[in-house]
Design a protein around this motif. Structure first.
Motif, PDB file in Angstrom:
ATOM      1  N   PHE A  50       0.847  -1.193   0.000  1.00 49.51           N
ATOM      2  CA  PHE A  50       0.000   0.000   0.000  1.00 49.51           C
ATOM      3  C   PHE A  50       0.883   1.244   0.000  1.00 49.51           C
ATOM      4  O   PHE A  50       2.042   1.202   0.421  1.00 49.51           O
ATOM      5  N   ALA A 144      -9.602  -2.812   1.076  1.00 54.33           N
ATOM      6  CA  ALA A 144      -9.452  -2.393  -0.319  1.00 54.33           C
ATOM      7  C   ALA A 144     -10.788  -2.568  -1.027  1.00 54.33           C
ATOM      8  O   ALA A 144     -11.352  -3.667  -1.033  1.00 54.33           O
ATOM      9  N   GLY A 184      -3.813   0.632  -2.947  1.00 54.50           N
ATOM     10  CA  GLY A 184      -3.232  -0.699  -2.977  1.00 54.50           C
ATOM     11  C   GLY A 184      -2.572  -0.969  -4.316  1.00 54.50           C
ATOM     12  O   GLY A 184      -3.056  -0.533  -5.366  1.00 54.50           O
TER      13      GLY A 184
END
Length: 312
Positions: A50, A144, A184
């Motif tokens: 990330f 995410a 991400g």
């Protein structure tokens, strides 16, 4: 003004078995050489990567938390260990839907029950087969949202030439994530020759959910804008107004397995949207976390050891 609500609640004592939470660093994920990560870790040895939007700092998650059903590594909380409900919808002057707020909840009811979960796979040619699951606090939990995009990062990618295109353009109705905390990493051209870095970027919207102790849950309200106005009778409008749980992440999905996923009903089936041609379709969100520091150090040591072996 940024609209964030974090709620931590105790989970019923009956919900003590669900999940599972699985390690997604290497090993046990294979193959070692996958060219699926950023420049500093091109094979994603550390797990899922990330980048913080505010600071630009890179970080990783070593484990992924799932919402499998009982008999598939889950238990009493089953598919409700990751759940959602649309809290509010917004229309324009013509009555068309243009935005919605979604309450997303992650319930930490580790450990999972049994070992009957499906092996994981993703679109970067990685796979995971393990019988070991984690039990404990979900540290640095991140969600995410694989059904949405963040316009600045996608715009920057396109302005830079958009090498390799973007898989998100395959979606029918674009959904824009409002003010994510992180992005991400997603790689979408694993067909490249060995030794050549595939196309990829920090590009999938990610939200922080903090530390979630066992027996507790965190909810957060997140806003999404719709790429173009939808009439009240459009299938997505109907779905958003249905009051259904629209999020799922079964263990057949490894990391951010596909970007450009769709919002769909989680009917509570074991692996509801599997496609033999596209791995990880029974997921439209992914929940990542870390483990206590000593375990993290062991994971790092194992990764370094494996890297040395490949160079011998």
């Amino acid at each position: 003004m940024r609209r964030i609500m974090l709620v931590v609640l105790a989970v019923s004592a009956a919900c003590v078995i669900a999940a599972p939470s699985l390690q997604i660093s290497k090993p046990p994920v294979v193959p070692f050489e996958s060219w699926s990560g950023p420049e500093g870790d091109p094979h994603s040895v550390q797990g899922q990567w990330f980048q913080d939007i505010s600071s630009g700092a890179e970080e990783f998650g070593t484990h992924e938390f799932y919402d499998n059903l009982s008999g598939s590594g889950g238990g009493f909380a089953i598919h409700r260990s990751i759940s959602s409900i649309v809290a509010q919808t917004y229309t324009n002057s013509g009555g068309d839907l243009v935005r919605f707020d979604m309450s997303i909840t992650v319930r930490n009811d580790t450990p999972g029950g049994g070992t009957g979960w499906a092996d994981g796979a993703n679109s970067h040619n990685e796979s995971l087969s393990t019988q070991t699951m984690y039990s404990g606090t979900l540290y640095d939990t991140r969600v995410a949202v694989e059904f949405a995009f963040e316009p600045v990062s996608l715009g920057n990618w396109l302005d830079a030439g958009g090498e390799g295109g973007s898989p998100y353009f395959d979606v029918e109705i674009p959904l824009i994530a409002v003010e994510p905390d992180k992005l991400g990493w997603y790689c979408w051209s694993p067909q490249n020759e060995p030794g050549i870095q595939p196309y990829g970027a920090y590009i999938v919207p990610v939200y922080d959910f903090g530390d979630i102790p066992q027996g507790e849950q965190v909810s957060r309200i997140i806003s999404f804008e719709i790429g173009y106005p939808l009439s009240p009778d459009h299938p997505l409008s109907v779905l958003l107004e249905s009051g259904s749980d629209l999020l799922f992440n079964r263990s057949s999905s490894l990391k951010i397995s596909n970007w450009g996923a769709e919002l769909k009903n989680d009917y509570g089936f074991a692996y509801p949207y599997e496609d033999p041609q596209i791995p990880g379709m029974s997921s439209n969100v992914s929940v990542f976390h870390n483990v206590p520091e000593p375990s993290g150090l062991l994971l790092f040591a194992a990764a370094v050891f494996m890297k040395r072996i490949t160079k011998m």
